[in-house]
Design an enzyme around this catalytic site. Sequence first.
Site, PDB file in Angstrom:
ATOM      1  N   ARG A 155       0.840  -1.190   0.000  1.00 39.31           N
ATOM      2  CA  ARG A 155       0.000   0.000   0.000  1.00 39.31           C
ATOM      3  C   ARG A 155       0.881   1.247   0.000  1.00 39.31           C
ATOM      4  O   ARG A 155       2.012   1.223   0.494  1.00 39.31           O
ATOM      5  CB  ARG A 155      -0.917   0.017   1.222  1.00 39.31           C
ATOM      6  CG  ARG A 155      -1.844  -1.199   1.317  1.00 39.31           C
ATOM      7  CD  ARG A 155      -2.629  -1.182   2.620  1.00 39.31           C
ATOM      8  NE  ARG A 155      -3.529  -2.324   2.714  1.00 39.31           N
ATOM      9  CZ  ARG A 155      -3.209  -3.492   3.280  1.00 39.31           C
ATOM     10  NH1 ARG A 155      -1.992  -3.664   3.807  1.00 39.31           N
ATOM     11  NH2 ARG A 155      -4.087  -4.474   3.338  1.00 39.31           N
ATOM     12  N   LYS A 179      -1.801  -2.881   7.992  1.00 39.19           N
ATOM     13  CA  LYS A 179      -2.994  -2.569   8.769  1.00 39.19           C
ATOM     14  C   LYS A 179      -3.000  -3.354  10.074  1.00 39.19           C
ATOM     15  O   LYS A 179      -2.588  -4.508  10.109  1.00 39.19           O
ATOM     16  CB  LYS A 179      -4.251  -2.900   7.962  1.00 39.19           C
ATOM     17  CG  LYS A 179      -4.517  -1.938   6.808  1.00 39.19           C
ATOM     18  CD  LYS A 179      -5.846  -2.252   6.138  1.00 39.19           C
ATOM     19  CE  LYS A 179      -6.172  -1.224   5.063  1.00 39.19           C
ATOM     20  NZ  LYS A 179      -7.476  -1.513   4.416  1.00 39.19           N
ATOM     21  N   HIS A 250      -2.962   2.408  -5.662  1.00 34.45           N
ATOM     22  CA  HIS A 250      -3.771   1.209  -5.448  1.00 34.45           C
ATOM     23  C   HIS A 250      -3.966   0.448  -6.755  1.00 34.45           C
ATOM     24  O   HIS A 250      -4.087  -0.782  -6.756  1.00 34.45           O
ATOM     25  CB  HIS A 250      -5.124   1.576  -4.839  1.00 34.45           C
ATOM     26  CG  HIS A 250      -5.682   0.496  -3.966  1.00 34.45           C
ATOM     27  ND1 HIS A 250      -5.076   0.111  -2.787  1.00 34.45           N
ATOM     28  CD2 HIS A 250      -6.775  -0.294  -4.102  1.00 34.45           C
ATOM     29  CE1 HIS A 250      -5.784  -0.858  -2.228  1.00 34.45           C
ATOM     30  NE2 HIS A 250      -6.803  -1.131  -3.006  1.00 34.45           N
ATOM     31  N   ARG A 253      -1.066  -1.705  -7.132  1.00 33.91           N
ATOM     32  CA  ARG A 253      -1.248  -2.864  -6.241  1.00 33.91           C
ATOM     33  C   ARG A 253      -2.155  -3.897  -6.910  1.00 33.91           C
ATOM     34  O   ARG A 253      -1.868  -5.098  -6.906  1.00 33.91           O
ATOM     35  CB  ARG A 253      -1.841  -2.368  -4.924  1.00 33.91           C
ATOM     36  CG  ARG A 253      -2.145  -3.434  -3.878  1.00 33.91           C
ATOM     37  CD  ARG A 253      -2.533  -2.714  -2.596  1.00 33.91           C
ATOM     38  NE  ARG A 253      -3.239  -3.549  -1.645  1.00 33.91           N
ATOM     39  CZ  ARG A 253      -2.657  -4.327  -0.740  1.00 33.91           C
ATOM     40  NH1 ARG A 253      -1.330  -4.402  -0.700  1.00 33.91           N
ATOM     41  NH2 ARG A 253      -3.377  -5.031   0.117  1.00 33.91           N
ATOM     42  N   HIS A 276      -3.523  -9.259   3.065  1.00 31.25           N
ATOM     43  CA  HIS A 276      -4.961  -9.396   3.282  1.00 31.25           C
ATOM     44  C   HIS A 276      -5.218 -10.345   4.444  1.00 31.25           C
ATOM     45  O   HIS A 276      -4.659 -11.439   4.495  1.00 31.25           O
ATOM     46  CB  HIS A 276      -5.649  -9.950   2.033  1.00 31.25           C
ATOM     47  CG  HIS A 276      -5.745  -8.963   0.918  1.00 31.25           C
ATOM     48  ND1 HIS A 276      -5.888  -9.342  -0.401  1.00 31.25           N
ATOM     49  CD2 HIS A 276      -5.725  -7.611   0.915  1.00 31.25           C
ATOM     50  CE1 HIS A 276      -5.950  -8.265  -1.160  1.00 31.25           C
ATOM     51  NE2 HIS A 276      -5.850  -7.205  -0.385  1.00 31.25           N
ATOM     52  N   TYR A 285      -9.089 -10.702  -7.295  1.00 28.89           N
ATOM     53  CA  TYR A 285      -8.157 -10.641  -8.413  1.00 28.89           C
ATOM     54  C   TYR A 285      -8.316 -11.831  -9.353  1.00 28.89           C
ATOM     55  O   TYR A 285      -7.961 -11.735 -10.528  1.00 28.89           O
ATOM     56  CB  TYR A 285      -6.727 -10.540  -7.881  1.00 28.89           C
ATOM     57  CG  TYR A 285      -6.528  -9.308  -7.055  1.00 28.89           C
ATOM     58  CD1 TYR A 285      -6.444  -8.047  -7.643  1.00 28.89           C
ATOM     59  CD2 TYR A 285      -6.479  -9.380  -5.668  1.00 28.89           C
ATOM     60  CE1 TYR A 285      -6.291  -6.909  -6.883  1.00 28.89           C
ATOM     61  CE2 TYR A 285      -6.321  -8.238  -4.899  1.00 28.89           C
ATOM     62  CZ  TYR A 285      -6.237  -7.013  -5.509  1.00 28.89           C
ATOM     63  OH  TYR A 285      -6.095  -5.881  -4.755  1.00 28.89           O
TER      64      TYR A 285
END
Length: 304
Positions: A155, A179, A250, A253, A276, A285
Site C-alpha cells: 500500500r 494494517k 492502489h 497494487r 490481506h 483478483y
Amino acid sequence: MTPYVTAVLEEFDEYLALQCGRSEHTRRAYLGDLRSLFGFVEQRRPDAKPSDLTLPLLRSWLSAQAAAGAARTTLSRRTSAVKTFTAWASRRGLMDVDPATRLQVPRAHRTLPAVLRQDQARDAMDAFDSGAQQGDPLALRDRLIVEMLYATGIRVSELCGLDVDDVDTSRRLVRVLGKGDKQRTVPFGEPALRATQAWLSDGRPSLATQSSGAALLLGARGGRIDPRQARTVVHQTMAAVDGAPDIGPHGLRHSAATHLLEGGADLRVVQEILGHSNLATTQLYTHVTVARLRAVHDQAHPRA
C-alpha cells in the site's frame, strides 16, 4: 456538537488507535462519519448524547445519506463506524443498550479494478529512465516509488512509512508494517533492487537533511514523503504511458496482484504478499484474470 460529545469522540479515537490499532486514515473517516451522525441527530434533538441514539434514528440517517447519493461502499463504512462506536459506548456505560446490533451493513458492489497490461507496466517502469540516468534525485526517487509499488504490491501508506533499514538489499526483501500494526516481509525483483540502490547512493544523500531521520523516501525539502505526493507521482507516470488507465498507487497494487496470478502464483501466496487478512479479498483478483480471459475469448473464438 456539544463539548460532551466532542470529548466522547476524542476518547473513542484513542480507543481505535490504542486498542484496535486502526490507522489514522480509518480513524479520521470514522470520526467524520460520527460527526455527521450527531449533526443529523441534533437537528431533531438539540444537545444530543450517545444515549439518544436509537435504531430508527440510525436508519433514518443512513437513508438520508443514501438519498444524498452516497455510494454503497460509503454507506457500508459509515454503518461499520456506527456499530463500532455504539458497541464501545455501551460497554463504557454511555448507553443502556446497543441500538446498532440489528443495523445491517449494506453490501458493497465489488467492481473489477482497473489494471495495467504487462506491457503498459513495463512502459511505466521505464518512464523515468532519462532523468534517472542523469542522476536527478527526484527522478531516482520517483522511479523507486513506481518500481517498489508494482514490485511488491504494498500500500502507498506502507511505502511512505518505510525506513532505510526496512529494505534488505542483500536478500531483496522489504519489511512492511501494515494494517492493524501487522508486520510482513515482501520480496522484490532485480529492477526494484537497482532502483533502490541508485536512490540510496545517488538520490537520497542529495535531499537528506538533519530532519530526514531514517525515512527511506524523502520530499524535496528532506522530510519523509507523504502518500499524497506518491499518488501524484504515480498519476503523472500513468499519464505518460500510451493507453494506460489513470490509476494511482492502489491501481499498481491491483496490477501487481493480477500479474502474479496470471503468472501462476498461488492465491495464498498473493494473500500473504498483499497483507490481506481475508482470502476472499484476494479472490477479487481471480475475477479480474477470468474477465481478461473472457475478453480474449470473445475477440478470438469464431463461435464466441
